[in-house]
Design a protein around this motif. Sequence first.
Motif, PDB file in Angstrom:
ATOM      1  N   UNK A  57       0.830  -1.201   0.000  1.00  0.00           N
ATOM      2  CA  UNK A  57       0.000   0.000   0.000  1.00  0.00           C
ATOM      3  C   UNK A  57       0.867   1.255   0.000  1.00  0.00           C
ATOM      4  N   UNK A  58       1.932   1.233   0.782  1.00  0.00           N
ATOM      5  CA  UNK A  58       2.831   2.380   0.837  1.00  0.00           C
ATOM      6  C   UNK A  58       3.493   2.627  -0.523  1.00  0.00           C
ATOM      7  N   UNK A  59       3.841   1.541  -1.223  1.00  0.00           N
ATOM      8  CA  UNK A  59       4.454   1.678  -2.544  1.00  0.00           C
ATOM      9  C   UNK A  59       3.458   2.289  -3.541  1.00  0.00           C
ATOM     10  N   UNK A  60       2.205   1.841  -3.493  1.00  0.00           N
ATOM     11  CA  UNK A  60       1.197   2.382  -4.398  1.00  0.00           C
ATOM     12  C   UNK A  60       0.969   3.873  -4.125  1.00  0.00           C
TER      13      UNK A  60
ATOM     14  N   UNK B 207       2.955  14.474   3.428  1.00  0.00           N
ATOM     15  CA  UNK B 207       3.762  14.849   4.585  1.00  0.00           C
ATOM     16  C   UNK B 207       3.217  14.201   5.866  1.00  0.00           C
ATOM     17  N   UNK B 208       1.897  14.191   6.001  1.00  0.00           N
ATOM     18  CA  UNK B 208       1.292  13.549   7.180  1.00  0.00           C
ATOM     19  C   UNK B 208       1.553  12.042   7.159  1.00  0.00           C
ATOM     20  N   UNK B 209       1.406  11.431   5.984  1.00  0.00           N
ATOM     21  CA  UNK B 209       1.629   9.981   5.888  1.00  0.00           C
ATOM     22  C   UNK B 209       3.066   9.617   6.242  1.00  0.00           C
ATOM     23  N   UNK B 210       4.027  10.371   5.702  1.00  0.00           N
ATOM     24  CA  UNK B 210       5.442  10.026   5.917  1.00  0.00           C
ATOM     25  C   UNK B 210       5.907  10.399   7.320  1.00  0.00           C
ATOM     26  N   UNK B 211       5.571  11.632   7.762  1.00  0.00           N
ATOM     27  CA  UNK B 211       6.101  12.123   9.036  1.00  0.00           C
ATOM     28  C   UNK B 211       5.342  11.632  10.250  1.00  0.00           C
ATOM     29  N   UNK B 212       4.089  11.187  10.034  1.00  0.00           N
ATOM     30  CA  UNK B 212       3.302  10.771  11.194  1.00  0.00           C
ATOM     31  C   UNK B 212       2.829   9.326  11.099  1.00  0.00           C
ATOM     32  N   UNK B 213       2.104   8.992  10.003  1.00  0.00           N
ATOM     33  CA  UNK B 213       1.552   7.637   9.914  1.00  0.00           C
ATOM     34  C   UNK B 213       2.653   6.595   9.830  1.00  0.00           C
ATOM     35  N   UNK B 214       3.615   6.785   8.925  1.00  0.00           N
ATOM     36  CA  UNK B 214       4.662   5.782   8.755  1.00  0.00           C
ATOM     37  C   UNK B 214       5.549   5.685  10.001  1.00  0.00           C
ATOM     38  N   UNK B 215       5.793   6.837  10.650  1.00  0.00           N
ATOM     39  CA  UNK B 215       6.588   6.819  11.885  1.00  0.00           C
ATOM     40  C   UNK B 215       5.848   6.055  12.979  1.00  0.00           C
ATOM     41  N   UNK B 216       4.554   6.255  13.060  1.00  0.00           N
ATOM     42  CA  UNK B 216       3.762   5.563  14.082  1.00  0.00           C
ATOM     43  C   UNK B 216       3.748   4.062  13.840  1.00  0.00           C
ATOM     44  N   UNK B 217       3.815   3.670  12.583  1.00  0.00           N
ATOM     45  CA  UNK B 217       3.805   2.244  12.254  1.00  0.00           C
ATOM     46  C   UNK B 217       5.002   1.509  12.855  1.00  0.00           C
ATOM     47  N   UNK B 218       6.164   2.191  12.894  1.00  0.00           N
ATOM     48  CA  UNK B 218       7.369   1.501  13.346  1.00  0.00           C
ATOM     49  C   UNK B 218       7.683   1.755  14.831  1.00  0.00           C
ATOM     50  N   UNK B 219       6.789   2.533  15.478  1.00  0.00           N
ATOM     51  CA  UNK B 219       7.011   2.789  16.917  1.00  0.00           C
ATOM     52  C   UNK B 219       6.753   1.514  17.707  1.00  0.00           C
TER      53      UNK B 219
END
Length: 356
Positions: free
Chosen positions: A275-278, A303-315
Amino acid sequence: MPPDWKQYQEDVAGLFRRMGFDAEIELKLDGARAQHNIDVVVRPRPAGIPALWIVECKHWKAAVRKEQVMTLGHIAQDVGADRAFLLSESGFQAGAIAACRHSNITLTSLAELAGAANDHIVATRLQTLFQRQSDAEDQLRFHLYDSRGQSPQIMATDMGELTDLLGACLDMHLAITAGLTGRMPVTLCGILDGVQQSFDDLEIFADTVERQLGEVEKRAAQLDRLRGKKRAELIAEAGYLVEEAQDLLDHIDAMLATQDPDLRLGRLQTSCLSSMKRIGSLSSNLRESFKGNLLREVRHLMRILIDEVYIEMIARERNETRWNGIKERTRAQAAQLSDLLNLERTAAITSQLESP
């Protein structure tokens, strides 16, 4: 096939139309004393003032007599004609010629009238071509600016083709202007075919412009169709981006329910990667074509997806309050982008109606 006299009327009316005038055959005009059948009625507008010309066509084998001239003069006076023409291919008797002196009646033949009006016909044709060129240029500039002079939010035009066609319009504009003002020879640079041509004969020049203008109009119509198709594709891709972002949030929600942080992190990375690749591929394509507010909103969502959503995924540590705030901001931004896309869908329909 129409009879000879009928075709003669059509030919006469056609000549006046080539002069740029409205002309109709076999009309009945009401006069002060009677109703009259007129072979050809011409309605010029000298200096913008409506005028009336009547034309009598005599497709006879014998020369026209004085009586026909006198009859036409009475009809012209009765209907209030500004000028009357009597056309004959067999000439006029001396009495007929004498009768029309110092009057508003012109005795002539179709060939003589065409020869006398030739310069006017060519000038009228060039003016018509000039207007067509201007209309084509307006249609092409609509790819760059809308009716309010604003740049489009979605640049979906083949800029190379657009540049060539606008260059051809400028070439024709300058050449037609030179022809209308008598600056000879007239030169066409040949933007589309690469062949420069010079003309001393304005009729041959007009024929060449007619062909080039037809090519520009055909390619401009094709460019419009391709722009509409590309624009629709880009709007659809942006819609997919919004859907992917929403689906990603739902998927992460489900994965975050896993209590083991290592297991949760592994599932997130494997299940959300496609999904991230798409999303990345869609946003990269959109950033090349979107302008203004649309581009800004796409960038904000990414910016929200990269700086917040994706960061939250790896927390490793799950914070539900923080995650709910991220979701709220992401969904709000996705909704804002959706609203702009709806406006663009409406604008796409409006632009089709406004396009010259």
